[in-house]
Design a protein around this motif. Sequence first.
Motif, PDB file in Angstrom:
ATOM      1  N   PHE A   1       3.495  -5.355  18.323  1.00  0.00           N
ATOM      2  CA  PHE A   1       2.614  -5.540  18.894  1.00  0.00           C
ATOM      3  C   PHE A   1       1.506  -4.738  18.949  1.00  0.00           C
ATOM      4  N   HIS A   2       2.016  -3.601  19.797  1.00  0.00           N
ATOM      5  CA  HIS A   2       0.788  -2.251  19.728  1.00  0.00           C
ATOM      6  C   HIS A   2       0.627  -1.241  18.319  1.00  0.00           C
ATOM      7  N   THR A   3      -0.807  -1.502  18.762  1.00  0.00           N
ATOM      8  CA  THR A   3      -1.484  -0.154  17.394  1.00  0.00           C
ATOM      9  C   THR A   3      -1.073   0.970  17.986  1.00  0.00           C
ATOM     10  N   GLN A   4      -1.056   1.397  19.359  1.00  0.00           N
ATOM     11  CA  GLN A   4      -0.629   2.850  19.657  1.00  0.00           C
ATOM     12  C   GLN A   4       0.303   3.551  18.910  1.00  0.00           C
TER      13      GLN A   4
ATOM     14  N   LEU B   1      -7.537  -8.418   5.285  1.00  0.00           N
ATOM     15  CA  LEU B   1      -7.233  -9.581   6.207  1.00  0.00           C
ATOM     16  C   LEU B   1      -6.910 -10.887   5.175  1.00  0.00           C
ATOM     17  N   GLU B   2      -8.221 -10.627   4.271  1.00  0.00           N
ATOM     18  CA  GLU B   2      -7.554 -11.435   3.011  1.00  0.00           C
ATOM     19  C   GLU B   2      -6.235 -11.935   2.725  1.00  0.00           C
ATOM     20  N   LEU B   3      -5.196 -11.401   2.537  1.00  0.00           N
ATOM     21  CA  LEU B   3      -4.413 -11.168   1.321  1.00  0.00           C
ATOM     22  C   LEU B   3      -3.074 -11.898   2.842  1.00  0.00           C
ATOM     23  N   THR B   4      -3.965 -11.626   4.509  1.00  0.00           N
ATOM     24  CA  THR B   4      -3.122 -12.127   5.544  1.00  0.00           C
ATOM     25  C   THR B   4      -2.849 -13.359   5.166  1.00  0.00           C
ATOM     26  N   PHE B   5      -3.920 -13.515   5.195  1.00  0.00           N
ATOM     27  CA  PHE B   5      -4.210 -15.040   5.309  1.00  0.00           C
ATOM     28  C   PHE B   5      -4.167 -16.604   4.368  1.00  0.00           C
ATOM     29  N   GLY B   6      -4.995 -15.686   3.450  1.00  0.00           N
ATOM     30  CA  GLY B   6      -4.541 -16.310   2.153  1.00  0.00           C
ATOM     31  C   GLY B   6      -6.133 -16.227   1.359  1.00  0.00           C
TER      32      GLY B   6
ATOM     33  N   VAL C   1       3.622  -9.144   9.307  1.00  0.00           N
ATOM     34  CA  VAL C   1       2.636  -8.547   8.672  1.00  0.00           C
ATOM     35  C   VAL C   1       3.484  -7.035   8.255  1.00  0.00           C
ATOM     36  N   ALA C   2       3.739  -6.851   7.844  1.00  0.00           N
ATOM     37  CA  ALA C   2       4.033  -5.287   6.915  1.00  0.00           C
ATOM     38  C   ALA C   2       2.746  -4.333   6.030  1.00  0.00           C
ATOM     39  N   LEU C   3       2.641  -3.550   6.507  1.00  0.00           N
ATOM     40  CA  LEU C   3       1.957  -2.914   4.714  1.00  0.00           C
ATOM     41  C   LEU C   3       2.330  -1.892   4.728  1.00  0.00           C
ATOM     42  N   VAL C   4       3.045  -1.913   2.870  1.00  0.00           N
ATOM     43  CA  VAL C   4       3.699  -1.133   1.932  1.00  0.00           C
ATOM     44  C   VAL C   4       2.726  -0.511   1.495  1.00  0.00           C
ATOM     45  N   ILE C   5       2.775   1.078   1.716  1.00  0.00           N
ATOM     46  CA  ILE C   5       1.904   2.107   0.781  1.00  0.00           C
ATOM     47  C   ILE C   5       2.524   3.525   0.360  1.00  0.00           C
ATOM     48  N   ASP C   6       2.188   3.150  -0.663  1.00  0.00           N
ATOM     49  CA  ASP C   6       2.500   4.765  -1.558  1.00  0.00           C
ATOM     50  C   ASP C   6       0.977   6.163  -1.155  1.00  0.00           C
TER      51      ASP C   6
ATOM     52  N   GLN D   1      -8.293   4.683   9.928  1.00  0.00           N
ATOM     53  CA  GLN D   1      -9.241   5.231  10.547  1.00  0.00           C
ATOM     54  C   GLN D   1      -9.716   3.499  11.596  1.00  0.00           C
ATOM     55  N   LYS D   2      -8.562   2.364  10.285  1.00  0.00           N
ATOM     56  CA  LYS D   2      -9.455   1.243  11.162  1.00  0.00           C
ATOM     57  C   LYS D   2      -8.189   0.177  11.190  1.00  0.00           C
ATOM     58  N   LEU D   3      -6.856   1.020  11.565  1.00  0.00           N
ATOM     59  CA  LEU D   3      -5.912   0.235  11.969  1.00  0.00           C
ATOM     60  C   LEU D   3      -6.361  -0.892  13.033  1.00  0.00           C
ATOM     61  N   SER D   4      -6.626   0.288  14.350  1.00  0.00           N
ATOM     62  CA  SER D   4      -7.805  -0.866  15.310  1.00  0.00           C
ATOM     63  C   SER D   4      -7.896  -2.188  14.911  1.00  0.00           C
ATOM     64  N   GLN D   5      -9.070  -2.100  14.420  1.00  0.00           N
ATOM     65  CA  GLN D   5      -9.825  -3.117  14.118  1.00  0.00           C
ATOM     66  C   GLN D   5      -8.856  -3.906  13.138  1.00  0.00           C
ATOM     67  N   LEU D   6      -8.723  -3.809  12.474  1.00  0.00           N
ATOM     68  CA  LEU D   6      -7.135  -4.646  11.310  1.00  0.00           C
ATOM     69  C   LEU D   6      -6.681  -5.437  12.214  1.00  0.00           C
ATOM     70  N   VAL D   7      -5.398  -5.042  12.954  1.00  0.00           N
ATOM     71  CA  VAL D   7      -4.642  -5.600  14.291  1.00  0.00           C
ATOM     72  C   VAL D   7      -6.064  -6.008  15.423  1.00  0.00           C
TER      73      VAL D   7
END
Length: 241
Positions: free
Chosen positions: A82-85, A225-230, A24-29, A43-49
């Motif tokens: 694989f690594h959030t850090q 998350l919704e877009l990741t899984f549909g 999954v790649a996030l492409v952010i303006d 703030q929520k990257l760890s939660q997302l991954v």
Amino acid sequence: GAVGGLGGGFGDYVVGLRKVGLDVALVIDTTDSMQFVIDDVKQKLSQLVGTIQRMVPTSRVGVVVYRDKGDDYVVKWSDLSFHTQKLQDFLSHINADGGGDWEEAVKEALETAVNDLKWRKQSKKIIILVGGSPPHPWDVDDVHKIVKDFHHQGGYISTIDVTQRQHSEFDRNLWKSLHGTEPYKPSPLPDFYKEVARSFGEIAHEGGGELISLDEHKALIREVLELTFGSRWKVEMAAYL
């Protein structure tokens, strides 16, 4: 449909993803008006991954950020990992700035995501574009080609249009400065913002994905998350989360 020819249930779908992997790649303006998005992702990257990897342990996440020509950078990225850090270290140096004109470097950002990230051949490949400006008019045909080619090769591109959230925050602040404590009366979304929804909707359609319009009532990470899984698994995802 499920991945890997498995059945149609959510459990089968996740088992299929576990077999082939999920990238999954996030492409952010990251232009001036996007600080709230950058802050939320930081703030929520760890939660997302963590949520994605609990469901599919073989998941990797990457981040591409973009502005436009004439800014400090056009595109930067941190590869699928694989690594959030690693992603957090990359994002710690990213803040919203630049922009200036209306359109931004959407084409260059998608080119980087498709061509420079190290996608696994068998994985399910998902790009999620998050922005508040359309591509430059002279880049539109190239953007459509990039998106269609990626989808033809088995990838999916979804989009999150943040203009409703941007307009709401600006409109509320303007109302407060003009009318003080009077009850807020929202103004309609300007036509130039509607162009983003149209452009991002075309990108999502051609990329085999979905468009989500982010407003003040929607949480960015949950929508990712919704877009990741549909969205067809929205009920199952809500129960899992």
